[in-house]
Every structure is written in C-alpha cells, then in structure tokens.
Design a protein around this motif. Structure first.
Motif, PDB file in Angstrom:
ATOM      1  N   PHE A   1       0.839  -1.200   0.000  1.00 24.12           N
ATOM      2  CA  PHE A   1       0.000   0.000   0.000  1.00 24.12           C
ATOM      3  C   PHE A   1       0.878   1.256   0.000  1.00 24.12           C
ATOM      4  O   PHE A   1       0.658   2.189  -0.783  1.00 24.12           O
ATOM      5  CB  PHE A   1      -0.921  -0.009   1.227  1.00 24.12           C
ATOM      6  N   LEU A   2       1.903   1.276   0.873  1.00 26.34           N
ATOM      7  CA  LEU A   2       2.801   2.432   0.954  1.00 26.34           C
ATOM      8  C   LEU A   2       3.609   2.587  -0.336  1.00 26.34           C
ATOM      9  O   LEU A   2       3.861   3.697  -0.793  1.00 26.34           O
ATOM     10  CB  LEU A   2       3.743   2.288   2.157  1.00 26.34           C
TER      11      LEU A   2
ATOM     12  N   ASP B   1       2.613   1.721  -3.296  1.00 25.65           N
ATOM     13  CA  ASP B   1       1.652   2.258  -4.254  1.00 25.65           C
ATOM     14  C   ASP B   1       1.473   3.757  -4.051  1.00 25.65           C
ATOM     15  O   ASP B   1       1.415   4.534  -5.001  1.00 25.65           O
ATOM     16  CB  ASP B   1       0.303   1.537  -4.060  1.00 25.65           C
ATOM     17  N   LYS B   2       1.388   4.162  -2.786  1.00 25.69           N
ATOM     18  CA  LYS B   2       1.234   5.582  -2.437  1.00 25.69           C
ATOM     19  C   LYS B   2       2.414   6.397  -2.961  1.00 25.69           C
ATOM     20  O   LYS B   2       2.243   7.469  -3.534  1.00 25.69           O
ATOM     21  CB  LYS B   2       1.152   5.751  -0.912  1.00 25.69           C
ATOM     22  N   ALA B   3       3.621   5.874  -2.736  1.00 28.68           N
ATOM     23  CA  ALA B   3       4.832   6.571  -3.173  1.00 28.68           C
ATOM     24  C   ALA B   3       4.852   6.734  -4.687  1.00 28.68           C
ATOM     25  O   ALA B   3       5.210   7.792  -5.211  1.00 28.68           O
ATOM     26  CB  ALA B   3       6.068   5.794  -2.710  1.00 28.68           C
ATOM     27  N   GLU B   4       4.438   5.674  -5.401  1.00 32.93           N
ATOM     28  CA  GLU B   4       4.415   5.727  -6.861  1.00 32.93           C
ATOM     29  C   GLU B   4       3.371   6.717  -7.356  1.00 32.93           C
ATOM     30  O   GLU B   4       3.615   7.502  -8.265  1.00 32.93           O
ATOM     31  CB  GLU B   4       4.133   4.331  -7.429  1.00 32.93           C
ATOM     32  N   LEU B   5       2.194   6.715  -6.725  1.00 32.82           N
ATOM     33  CA  LEU B   5       1.124   7.644  -7.108  1.00 32.82           C
ATOM     34  C   LEU B   5       1.541   9.087  -6.862  1.00 32.82           C
ATOM     35  O   LEU B   5       1.294   9.972  -7.665  1.00 32.82           O
ATOM     36  CB  LEU B   5      -0.156   7.330  -6.318  1.00 32.82           C
ATOM     37  N   TRP B   6       2.207   9.323  -5.718  1.00 35.28           N
ATOM     38  CA  TRP B   6       2.645  10.680  -5.387  1.00 35.28           C
ATOM     39  C   TRP B   6       3.654  11.167  -6.416  1.00 35.28           C
ATOM     40  O   TRP B   6       3.597  12.287  -6.890  1.00 35.28           O
ATOM     41  CB  TRP B   6       3.270  10.706  -3.997  1.00 35.28           C
TER      42      TRP B   6
ATOM     43  N   ASP C   1      -5.872  -2.691  -6.929  1.00 36.56           N
ATOM     44  CA  ASP C   1      -5.593  -2.188  -8.275  1.00 36.56           C
ATOM     45  C   ASP C   1      -6.603  -2.673  -9.314  1.00 36.56           C
ATOM     46  O   ASP C   1      -7.157  -1.882 -10.078  1.00 36.56           O
ATOM     47  CB  ASP C   1      -4.170  -2.608  -8.680  1.00 36.56           C
TER      48      ASP C   1
END
Length: 269
Positions: free
Chosen positions: A82-83, A85-90, A232
């Motif tokens: 989850f984290l 994914d968050k880093a990639e989205l940011w 996803d």
C-alpha cells in the motif's frame, strides 16, 4: 532444474506479458483488456489463497514458524505494498502537476510545448524504470514459489503474466507517445520485462541461502497478489454495468480462478 524452471517461468511472465499486451494494444483487440482485468484478479486471488498461503503454512510446520507470525507478515506485506503504491502515485502526480500550467490546463506556447515534449520523454523513462523494478520484484516472488514447488511456481508465473498484461497495455500507449515507433516501444518494454528473469536468479540465490525463511517469502508473494487484486484490479471493475456486462465480468473472474485450479490439478498428474 529448479533454476531453469525459474528462468523459463520468469521470462514467460515478464516478456510474454509484454508481447501479449502488444497483441491487444496493436491488433485492435483492446475490447479484451477489461476481460483480462477480471481474469487477472481471479487468477491472483486464487493463486494467493489456494496455492501460496496453503503452501506457506505447510512449509511453516517443518520450519517451526507459527501461524501468528505468518499472518503478521501477511499484514505487514499488505501495508508495505500500500505504501509502495502511495509513493508511486505521489511521484506520478507530482510529475503531472509540474507538466501542467497553474490553472490545470496545458499551455500551448512553444516553450511549454518543448517542455512538455521533454517531460514526455522523462515520463517514458519513468515507466520503463518503474516496470523494471516491479519486474525484478515479481521475479523474486516467482523464484520463491518455484523453490517451494514447481507447480506453485507455474501458477505464480501465470498469475503474474495475467495481471501484467492490462498494465503493459497502458505502458505501451504511454511509450508510443514518447518513442518514434511501436517497435521501439515494444523492444524497450520487453527489456524491462526481461528484468523478471534477473529477479528470478537473485530470488533463487536468496531463497536457497535462507531456506528456513521460505514460508515468509511465500506469504509476501501472497500479500503482493492480494493487494494488486483488491486495490488495483477490482476497483477498475467497480463500474455501473448492464446485467450482461456484469455477468461477463463475473464469468471472467471465475475463469481466472478456475484456470489456477486447473493448472494445479494438471500439474499433479
């Protein structure tokens, strides 16, 4: 023999998914992409719950690992992905914001057009780098599955391939905008997919050196599959559809699960 199986499995999952994505993207078969999302979600969930986790618990008995420890690793794995994914989205959101004018619309003067062109090329490399890192991780997870049981490795390789195909279709569309020819996009994405094999070799060495930790490797692989399916793929399927479309979606979901179950049964004979 195990290493050879890992190399074949990772290359099929990594590069095979790219070529299948190209077939869908370039051969006007894009209508199957949505169906593939359902198929991939079913395959990932079935591989995690019917193959990886049961195998991890079986291995944990001989390794002296408690069920509580495995569930803790499963939970930490889900939070970790989850984290990630968050880093990639940011990162992507930050790049996108920089590429736009303050009011959210793209500017059309020559300077911004030039900047946008440079940014597109940067975005293309970001896609390839992201895919390479992701492929490396997939290779390690597939290797762990093969070390435990070649049938488990086969199921994992198929599940990875199924969920990477829709993802690579999107990547090819992005790369088509940044590269001159579809062939160049396919070649570079194939190289990124080939990194799966490097991850497979590294995974083989790692798991071989730390065989007592194999149950943990399998649970991490399961947490990756569960997260990708639920966070996803499934959200992309949560649309208001007609009854016929919904029935098709559910059918493809169960087809993915059935494919994993069938592979398991065939491999046992």
């Amino acid at each position: 023999m195990t290493l050879l199986s890992i190399l074949v499995g990772t290359l099929v999952a990594g590069m095979g998914s790219v070529w299948l994505a190209a077939l869908l993207a370039y051969a006007l078969l894009s209508r199957f992409t949505q169906h593939l999302l359902s198929l991939a979600a079913g395959a990932l969930l079935a591989t995690a719950f019917m193959r990886l986790l049961p195998e991890a618990f079986e291995q944990s008995v001989s390794a002296g690992v408690s069920a509580q420890a495995l569930f803790a690793v499963l939970l930490v794995g889900l939070v970790f992905f989850f984290l990630l994914d968050k880093a990639e989205l940011w990162h992507h959101g930050h790049e996108h914001h920089q590429a736009e004018s303050p009011d959210g619309a793209h500017s059309h003067d020559h300077h911004d057009a030039h900047h946008g062109h440079d940014h597109a090329h940067g975005g293309g490399w970001a896609v390839l780098l992201g895919d390479s890192v992701h492929a490396f991780g997939d290779g390690i997870l597939i290797a762990a599955a093969f070390v435990a049981d070649w049938r488990l490795g086969l199921a994992s390789a198929v599940a990875v391939m199924a969920h990477e195909v829709p993802h690579h279709v999107g990547d090819l569309v992005v790369l088509r905008q940044t590269l001159d020819t579809p062939r160049a996009a396919l070649f570079k994405l194939s190289l990124a997919g080939g990194v799966t094999a490097i991850g497979g070799v590294v995974g083989y060495v790692l798991v071989g050196a730390m065989h007592e930790y194999l149950p943990y490797f399998l649970v991490v692989a399961a947490s990756s599959f569960i997260y990708v399916a639920l966070a996803d793929l499934i959200p992309q399927l949560q649309k208001r559809l007609s009854p016929a479309q919904t029935a098709a979606q559910v059918a493809w979901l169960f087809l993915g699960m059935g494919l994993v179950a069938l592979l398991g049964e065939l491999a046992q004979h």
